[in-house]
Design an enzyme around this catalytic site. Sequence first.
Site, PDB file in Angstrom:
ATOM      1  N   GLU A   8       0.840  -1.187   0.000  1.00  0.00           N
ATOM      2  CA  GLU A   8       0.000   0.000   0.000  1.00  0.00           C
ATOM      3  C   GLU A   8       0.881   1.245   0.000  1.00  0.00           C
ATOM      4  O   GLU A   8       0.397   2.358   0.224  1.00  0.00           O
ATOM      5  CB  GLU A   8      -0.979   0.012   1.172  1.00  0.00           C
ATOM      6  CG  GLU A   8      -0.339  -0.064   2.538  1.00  0.00           C
ATOM      7  CD  GLU A   8      -1.358   0.063   3.658  1.00  0.00           C
ATOM      8  OE1 GLU A   8      -2.066   1.075   3.698  1.00  0.00           O
ATOM      9  OE2 GLU A   8      -1.433  -0.862   4.493  1.00  0.00           O
ATOM     10  N   HIS A  54      -2.671  -9.583  12.606  1.00  0.00           N
ATOM     11  CA  HIS A  54      -2.057  -8.387  12.038  1.00  0.00           C
ATOM     12  C   HIS A  54      -1.722  -7.427  13.187  1.00  0.00           C
ATOM     13  O   HIS A  54      -2.542  -7.214  14.080  1.00  0.00           O
ATOM     14  CB  HIS A  54      -3.039  -7.724  11.062  1.00  0.00           C
ATOM     15  CG  HIS A  54      -2.620  -6.356  10.645  1.00  0.00           C
ATOM     16  ND1 HIS A  54      -1.399  -6.107  10.075  1.00  0.00           N
ATOM     17  CD2 HIS A  54      -3.245  -5.152  10.744  1.00  0.00           C
ATOM     18  CE1 HIS A  54      -1.295  -4.813   9.826  1.00  0.00           C
ATOM     19  NE2 HIS A  54      -2.398  -4.214  10.224  1.00  0.00           N
ATOM     20  N   CYS A 112      -3.498  -3.043   4.562  1.00  0.00           N
ATOM     21  CA  CYS A 112      -2.628  -4.093   5.128  1.00  0.00           C
ATOM     22  C   CYS A 112      -3.101  -5.500   4.764  1.00  0.00           C
ATOM     23  O   CYS A 112      -2.392  -6.478   5.014  1.00  0.00           O
ATOM     24  CB  CYS A 112      -2.560  -3.960   6.645  1.00  0.00           C
ATOM     25  SG  CYS A 112      -2.026  -2.343   7.188  1.00  0.00           S
TER      26      CYS A 112
HETATM   27  N1  COA Z   1       2.164   3.525  30.445  1.00  0.00           N
HETATM   28  C1  COA Z   1       1.524   2.440  29.931  1.00  0.00           C
HETATM   29  N2  COA Z   1       0.477   2.543  29.051  1.00  0.00           N
HETATM   30  C2  COA Z   1       0.077   3.780  28.696  1.00  0.00           C
HETATM   31  C3  COA Z   1       0.701   4.932  29.198  1.00  0.00           C
HETATM   32  C4  COA Z   1       1.788   4.780  30.109  1.00  0.00           C
HETATM   33  N3  COA Z   1       2.436   5.821  30.618  1.00  0.00           N
HETATM   34  N4  COA Z   1       0.086   6.012  28.662  1.00  0.00           N
HETATM   35  C5  COA Z   1      -0.884   5.540  27.860  1.00  0.00           C
HETATM   36  N5  COA Z   1      -0.886   4.186  27.870  1.00  0.00           N
HETATM   37  C6  COA Z   1      -1.756   3.260  27.115  1.00  0.00           C
HETATM   38  C7  COA Z   1      -3.192   3.694  26.996  1.00  0.00           C
HETATM   39  O1  COA Z   1      -3.932   3.365  28.168  1.00  0.00           O
HETATM   40  C8  COA Z   1      -3.622   2.915  25.772  1.00  0.00           C
HETATM   41  O2  COA Z   1      -3.840   1.560  26.130  1.00  0.00           O
HETATM   42  P1  COA Z   1      -5.301   0.899  25.938  1.00  0.00           P
HETATM   43  O3  COA Z   1      -5.628   1.084  24.482  1.00  0.00           O
HETATM   44  O4  COA Z   1      -5.070  -0.529  26.317  1.00  0.00           O
HETATM   45  O5  COA Z   1      -6.217   1.661  26.813  1.00  0.00           O
HETATM   46  C9  COA Z   1      -2.363   2.904  24.913  1.00  0.00           C
HETATM   47  O6  COA Z   1      -1.284   3.270  25.783  1.00  0.00           O
HETATM   48  C10 COA Z   1      -2.398   3.907  23.778  1.00  0.00           C
HETATM   49  O7  COA Z   1      -2.787   5.151  24.299  1.00  0.00           O
HETATM   50  P2  COA Z   1      -3.854   6.052  23.545  1.00  0.00           P
HETATM   51  O8  COA Z   1      -4.099   7.286  24.328  1.00  0.00           O
HETATM   52  O9  COA Z   1      -5.034   5.215  23.126  1.00  0.00           O
HETATM   53  O10 COA Z   1      -2.985   6.402  22.258  1.00  0.00           O
HETATM   54  P3  COA Z   1      -3.288   7.410  21.092  1.00  0.00           P
HETATM   55  O11 COA Z   1      -4.736   7.727  21.003  1.00  0.00           O
HETATM   56  O12 COA Z   1      -2.330   8.540  21.185  1.00  0.00           O
HETATM   57  O13 COA Z   1      -2.868   6.538  19.829  1.00  0.00           O
HETATM   58  C11 COA Z   1      -3.590   4.938  18.169  1.00  0.00           C
HETATM   59  C12 COA Z   1      -3.240   5.155  19.647  1.00  0.00           C
HETATM   60  C13 COA Z   1      -3.723   3.463  17.882  1.00  0.00           C
HETATM   61  C14 COA Z   1      -4.917   5.636  17.878  1.00  0.00           C
HETATM   62  C15 COA Z   1      -2.474   5.571  17.289  1.00  0.00           C
HETATM   63  O14 COA Z   1      -1.242   4.973  17.561  1.00  0.00           O
HETATM   64  C16 COA Z   1      -2.729   5.492  15.807  1.00  0.00           C
HETATM   65  O15 COA Z   1      -3.481   6.294  15.243  1.00  0.00           O
HETATM   66  N6  COA Z   1      -2.081   4.519  15.117  1.00  0.00           N
HETATM   67  C17 COA Z   1      -2.190   4.337  13.675  1.00  0.00           C
HETATM   68  C18 COA Z   1      -3.426   3.538  13.264  1.00  0.00           C
HETATM   69  C19 COA Z   1      -3.400   2.133  13.757  1.00  0.00           C
HETATM   70  O16 COA Z   1      -2.349   1.568  13.997  1.00  0.00           O
HETATM   71  N7  COA Z   1      -4.583   1.517  13.861  1.00  0.00           N
HETATM   72  C20 COA Z   1      -4.697   0.149  14.335  1.00  0.00           C
HETATM   73  C21 COA Z   1      -5.739  -0.656  13.647  1.00  0.00           C
HETATM   74  S1  COA Z   1      -5.372  -0.887  11.918  1.00  0.00           S
END
Ligand code: COA
Length: 396
Positions: free
Chosen positions: A80, A234, A112
């Site tokens: 992709e 994945h 993906c």
């Molecule tokens: N210690 C341990 N864990 C911590 C932490 C710390 N100090 N601070 C935050 N976390 C945890 C959160 O609780 C969360 O865990 P949970 O989902 O089990 O509750 C995790 O870390 C991620 O934190 P979050 O605030 O949800 O992250 P974010 O909103 O900034 O980003 C995504 C997360 C996935 C949205 C982001 O990485 C993203 O957009 N990724 C690209 C798209 C993707 O990969 N999608 C997946 C499906 S295809």
Amino acid sequence: MTAVGIHDLAIATAHHVVGLADLAARRDVDPGKYLVGLGQESMSFPAEDEDVVTMGAAAARTLLHRTGADGVRWLLFATESGVDQSKSAAVYAHRLLGLPPSVRAVELKQACYGGTAALQTALGIVHRDPAERVLVIAADVARYALHSPGEPTQGAGAAAMLVSADPALLEVEPVSGVATADVDDFWRPNDASTAVVDGRLSVSAYLAALKSAWDDHRARGGATASEIDRFVYHQPFTRMAEKAHAALARHVGLPDGERLGSGLEYNRRLGNTYTASLYAALAALLDGDDALAGRRIGLFSYGSGSVGEFFTGVVRPGYDAVRPRDEVTRALAARVPLSVDEYERLHAARPTGSADAVTRRVTDGPYRFAGVRSRARRYENTADRPSAAAEQGGSV
Ligand code: COA
């Protein structure tokens, strides 16, 4: 029916690595969020003379050194983050690999999920004629904007698989479950070099696709949860596999945490490799456990947008002698680290367009992107030349 499946599998990484503890420090984020919350330790990052073609061909080169190319009449290249709107990455890889003209070359795309689309297509081709073998390459560069939530989930790498009758690694079973739904969770418009992503929606769409694909798999007579010994998923980030397994366990009434297997180690260090991610997870599972012969593995593939597929395979006797079990670990350890400043500079450098340009020589891999001449991408086979590190003292 003839057993058909994955005969051999090789993984390649990009040249550089960025440590997520360093990135967390620069972004003023608690490192626990990246290391534990997302389950990521580092991300592979391409040098300026690397792309999906060079990484995919490098993975295929490792594979074909073991298997040869006899019987191969198809090269299916899933990505992709392709390099051209018309010419397939497969054709470039075909030349770099020295494959004969009697091998077709084509590219597949659905986020993906593309790697699994290529695998399933390959299985059908081999079922039609068990004398044929199919080379499948899945390669991607996962790029998100600096400072965005997706930034720590970048990565780059490739998987190459040889699909054949009487496979040495994994017999893929004929039943699978599929779930397609039009969702705007992640996409990359033609004029953008980074993905547009609604991260939270992508997580919920992934989980919805998993449950729906599982239900389809069961409705079609696929194995029950208790008949599956290990699960691989994945992994856009490895915590996602744990979330997925917990959700599936709740959906089917399986004790949570059981049988996830050890398929997280490579992706924790590679980062997201999009189409290659599930197959890097499979490699980690196979390399990390020498008692899998005869065991059934459940695999879930998800591509935003979205398509999900759940399918199963049975590990073949002798699978642990097919691939060197430290091959991926050695490749990961050989990456050249980038400071956050160097990473930001490379990230900001605009990807080469169609204007003529010469690319600086950095990678030590067997193939490199040499630049653009007469508006066409040029690739070099560097396997027989002195290494970039020897020429440049290993500097970035
Ligand atoms: N210690 C341990 N864990 C911590 C932490 C710390 N100090 N601070 C935050 N976390 C945890 C959160 O609780 C969360 O865990 P949970 O989902 O089990 O509750 C995790 O870390 C991620 O934190 P979050 O605030 O949800 O992250 P974010 O909103 O900034 O980003 C995504 C997360 C996935 C949205 C982001 O990485 C993203 O957009 N990724 C690209 C798209 C993707 O990969 N999608 C997946 C499906 S295809």
